[in-house]
Design a protein around this motif. Structure first.
Motif, PDB file in Angstrom:
ATOM      1  N   GLY A   1      43.843  44.097  34.033  1.00 15.13           N
ATOM      2  CA  GLY A   1      44.172  44.442  35.400  1.00 15.13           C
ATOM      3  C   GLY A   1      42.982  44.550  36.324  1.00 15.13           C
ATOM      4  N   PHE A   2      41.777  44.423  35.814  1.00 15.55           N
ATOM      5  CA  PHE A   2      40.567  44.450  36.628  1.00 15.55           C
ATOM      6  C   PHE A   2      40.108  43.013  36.908  1.00 15.55           C
ATOM      7  CE2 PHE A   2      40.545  48.516  34.422  1.00 15.55           C
ATOM      8  CZ  PHE A   2      40.164  49.414  35.416  1.00 15.55           C
ATOM      9  N   THR A   3      39.667  42.762  38.129  1.00 16.35           N
ATOM     10  CA  THR A   3      39.113  41.457  38.481  1.00 16.35           C
ATOM     11  C   THR A   3      37.628  41.450  38.130  1.00 16.35           C
ATOM     12  OG1 THR A   3      40.706  41.139  40.274  1.00 16.35           O
ATOM     13  CG2 THR A   3      38.701  39.810  40.334  1.00 16.35           C
ATOM     14  N   VAL A   4      37.263  40.597  37.195  1.00 18.16           N
ATOM     15  CA  VAL A   4      35.886  40.518  36.718  1.00 18.16           C
ATOM     16  C   VAL A   4      35.324  39.151  37.095  1.00 18.16           C
ATOM     17  CG1 VAL A   4      34.363  40.620  34.712  1.00 18.16           C
ATOM     18  CG2 VAL A   4      36.402  42.075  34.807  1.00 18.16           C
ATOM     19  N   GLU A   5      34.269  39.159  37.891  1.00 16.20           N
ATOM     20  CA  GLU A   5      33.596  37.927  38.307  1.00 16.20           C
ATOM     21  C   GLU A   5      32.307  37.776  37.498  1.00 16.20           C
ATOM     22  OE1 GLU A   5      33.895  37.409  42.850  1.00 16.20           O
ATOM     23  OE2 GLU A   5      34.074  39.571  42.491  1.00 16.20           O
ATOM     24  N   ILE A   6      32.178  36.643  36.825  1.00 18.55           N
ATOM     25  CA  ILE A   6      31.026  36.383  35.964  1.00 18.55           C
ATOM     26  C   ILE A   6      30.272  35.176  36.498  1.00 18.55           C
ATOM     27  CG2 ILE A   6      30.258  35.760  33.641  1.00 18.55           C
ATOM     28  CD1 ILE A   6      32.720  37.133  32.538  1.00 18.55           C
ATOM     29  N   THR A   7      28.961  35.305  36.591  1.00 20.55           N
ATOM     30  CA  THR A   7      28.089  34.170  36.920  1.00 20.55           C
ATOM     31  C   THR A   7      27.256  33.843  35.690  1.00 20.55           C
ATOM     32  OG1 THR A   7      27.966  34.758  39.272  1.00 20.55           O
ATOM     33  CG2 THR A   7      26.239  33.322  38.405  1.00 20.55           C
ATOM     34  N   ALA A   8      27.465  32.650  35.144  1.00 18.44           N
ATOM     35  CA  ALA A   8      26.712  32.199  33.965  1.00 18.44           C
ATOM     36  C   ALA A   8      25.572  31.300  34.428  1.00 18.44           C
ATOM     37  CB  ALA A   8      27.622  31.448  33.005  1.00 18.44           C
ATOM     38  N   THR A   9      24.380  31.503  33.853  1.00 20.01           N
ATOM     39  CA  THR A   9      23.191  30.737  34.236  1.00 20.01           C
ATOM     40  C   THR A   9      22.485  30.221  32.983  1.00 20.01           C
ATOM     41  OG1 THR A   9      22.902  32.140  36.190  1.00 20.01           O
ATOM     42  CG2 THR A   9      21.014  30.807  35.507  1.00 20.01           C
ATOM     43  N   ALA A  10      22.113  28.959  33.008  1.00 17.29           N
ATOM     44  CA  ALA A  10      21.352  28.393  31.887  1.00 17.29           C
ATOM     45  C   ALA A  10      19.961  29.017  31.873  1.00 17.29           C
ATOM     46  CB  ALA A  10      21.268  26.885  32.025  1.00 17.29           C
TER      47      ALA A  10
ATOM     48  N   GLN B   1      27.419  28.507  36.763  1.00 17.90           N
ATOM     49  CA  GLN B   1      28.849  28.388  37.054  1.00 17.90           C
ATOM     50  C   GLN B   1      29.450  29.778  37.190  1.00 17.90           C
ATOM     51  OE1 GLN B   1      30.829  25.303  34.951  1.00 17.90           O
ATOM     52  NE2 GLN B   1      32.885  26.118  35.306  1.00 17.90           N
ATOM     53  N   ASP B   2      30.406  29.905  38.121  1.00 15.01           N
ATOM     54  CA  ASP B   2      31.094  31.175  38.368  1.00 15.01           C
ATOM     55  C   ASP B   2      32.488  31.146  37.760  1.00 15.01           C
ATOM     56  OD1 ASP B   2      28.942  32.187  39.878  1.00 15.01           O
ATOM     57  OD2 ASP B   2      29.693  31.238  41.701  1.00 15.01           O
ATOM     58  N   PHE B   3      32.908  32.294  37.236  1.00 12.55           N
ATOM     59  CA  PHE B   3      34.232  32.450  36.647  1.00 12.55           C
ATOM     60  C   PHE B   3      34.849  33.748  37.160  1.00 12.55           C
ATOM     61  CE2 PHE B   3      31.605  30.102  33.687  1.00 12.55           C
ATOM     62  CZ  PHE B   3      32.415  29.063  33.257  1.00 12.55           C
ATOM     63  N   THR B   4      36.163  33.758  37.348  1.00 13.84           N
ATOM     64  CA  THR B   4      36.900  34.969  37.707  1.00 13.84           C
ATOM     65  C   THR B   4      37.966  35.213  36.646  1.00 13.84           C
ATOM     66  OG1 THR B   4      36.531  34.620  40.078  1.00 13.84           O
ATOM     67  CG2 THR B   4      38.296  36.112  39.457  1.00 13.84           C
ATOM     68  N   LEU B   5      37.906  36.389  36.027  1.00 15.40           N
ATOM     69  CA  LEU B   5      38.825  36.734  34.942  1.00 15.40           C
ATOM     70  C   LEU B   5      39.620  37.976  35.306  1.00 15.40           C
ATOM     71  CD1 LEU B   5      36.362  36.483  31.910  1.00 15.40           C
ATOM     72  CD2 LEU B   5      37.721  34.651  32.909  1.00 15.40           C
ATOM     73  N   ASP B   6      40.799  38.095  34.699  1.00 13.64           N
ATOM     74  CA  ASP B   6      41.574  39.328  34.775  1.00 13.64           C
ATOM     75  C   ASP B   6      41.472  39.995  33.406  1.00 13.64           C
ATOM     76  OD1 ASP B   6      43.930  41.087  34.280  1.00 13.64           O
ATOM     77  OD2 ASP B   6      44.444  40.549  36.330  1.00 13.64           O
ATOM     78  N   ILE B   7      40.812  41.149  33.378  1.00 12.26           N
ATOM     79  CA  ILE B   7      40.663  41.892  32.125  1.00 12.26           C
ATOM     80  C   ILE B   7      41.367  43.228  32.295  1.00 12.26           C
ATOM     81  CG2 ILE B   7      39.060  42.908  30.460  1.00 12.26           C
ATOM     82  CD1 ILE B   7      36.990  40.866  31.262  1.00 12.26           C
TER      83      ILE B   7
END
Length: 199
Positions: A105-114, A97-103
């Motif tokens: 002021g930075f755009t952080v895209e995370i891909t989580a994998t089982a 699953q992919d997530f997009t966060l604001d940390i």
């Protein structure tokens, strides 16, 4: 990151009631600012060090709080199983699953994998695999039981990668887990019974 700054200043009333340039003070007390703001200097300042991009450890703290999928344990045959017939386990749900966060002021895209799956069979045995299993006839995770009633569950371990503002992917320095809902089933022993086919 560069920020353009325009530095301004105001006159202060000196202890003798005057200002350095003779600007009228109107009788203001010493230390009082008088007159308009005036430009002092303009400069460009590198503020990158004041707000650095999120570090891997900082991203990991967010990674641990993500609403990751909770994989449900499935077993075959559904309902009761038979002694001598292996029970098939597999997970039901997305394994990435992919997530997009604001940390900050930075755009952080995370891909989580089982990354791995630990099947708690309910009889004291844990099976760890790197795949989520599959239903019959493509099963990869099976377990033999003695007669009885068992509750099985699944722990999924998640790893991840992230990128900041479109940069190259970096590994998240750690893993987190989710716990699937348990399933309870009975394993019964089939007994042969002789019958008279002509009766």
């Amino acid at each position: 990151m560069i920020r353009f700054l325009n530095v301004e200043q105001r006159r202060l009333v000196l202890p003798d009631g005057t200002t350095t340039d003779g600007y009228p003070t109107g009788g203001a007390a010493p230390g009082t600012a008088v007159g308009p703001w005036t430009g002092f200097s303009t400069t460009c300042v590198d503020i990158t060090d004041l707000n650095p991009p999120p570090s891997p450890d900082e991203v990991f703290r967010y990674f641990q709080t993500l609403p990751l999928p909770t994989l449900t344990t499935r077993q075959q045959p559904p309902g009761n199983a038979l002694v001598g017939l292996p029970v098939v386990f597999y997970a039901d749900g997305p394994t990435s699953q992919d997530f997009t966060l604001d940390i900050r002021g930075f755009t952080v895209e995370i891909t989580a994998t089982a990354e791995s799956f630990t099947w708690h069979t309910g009889d004291g045995t844990d099976l760890t695999t790197t795949d989520p299993g599959a239903p019959y006839p493509d099963q990869t995770v099976t377990h033999d039981y003695a007669a009885g009633t068992y509750t099985a569950s699944l722990t999924t371990t998640w790893s991840g990668t992230f990128r900041v503002d479109g940069s190259a992917d970096v590994a998240v320095p750690g893993t987190t887990t989710t716990e699937g809902a348990p399933v309870t089933f009975a394993v019964v022993e089939a007994r042969a019974v002789l019958t008279d086919p002509y009766d």
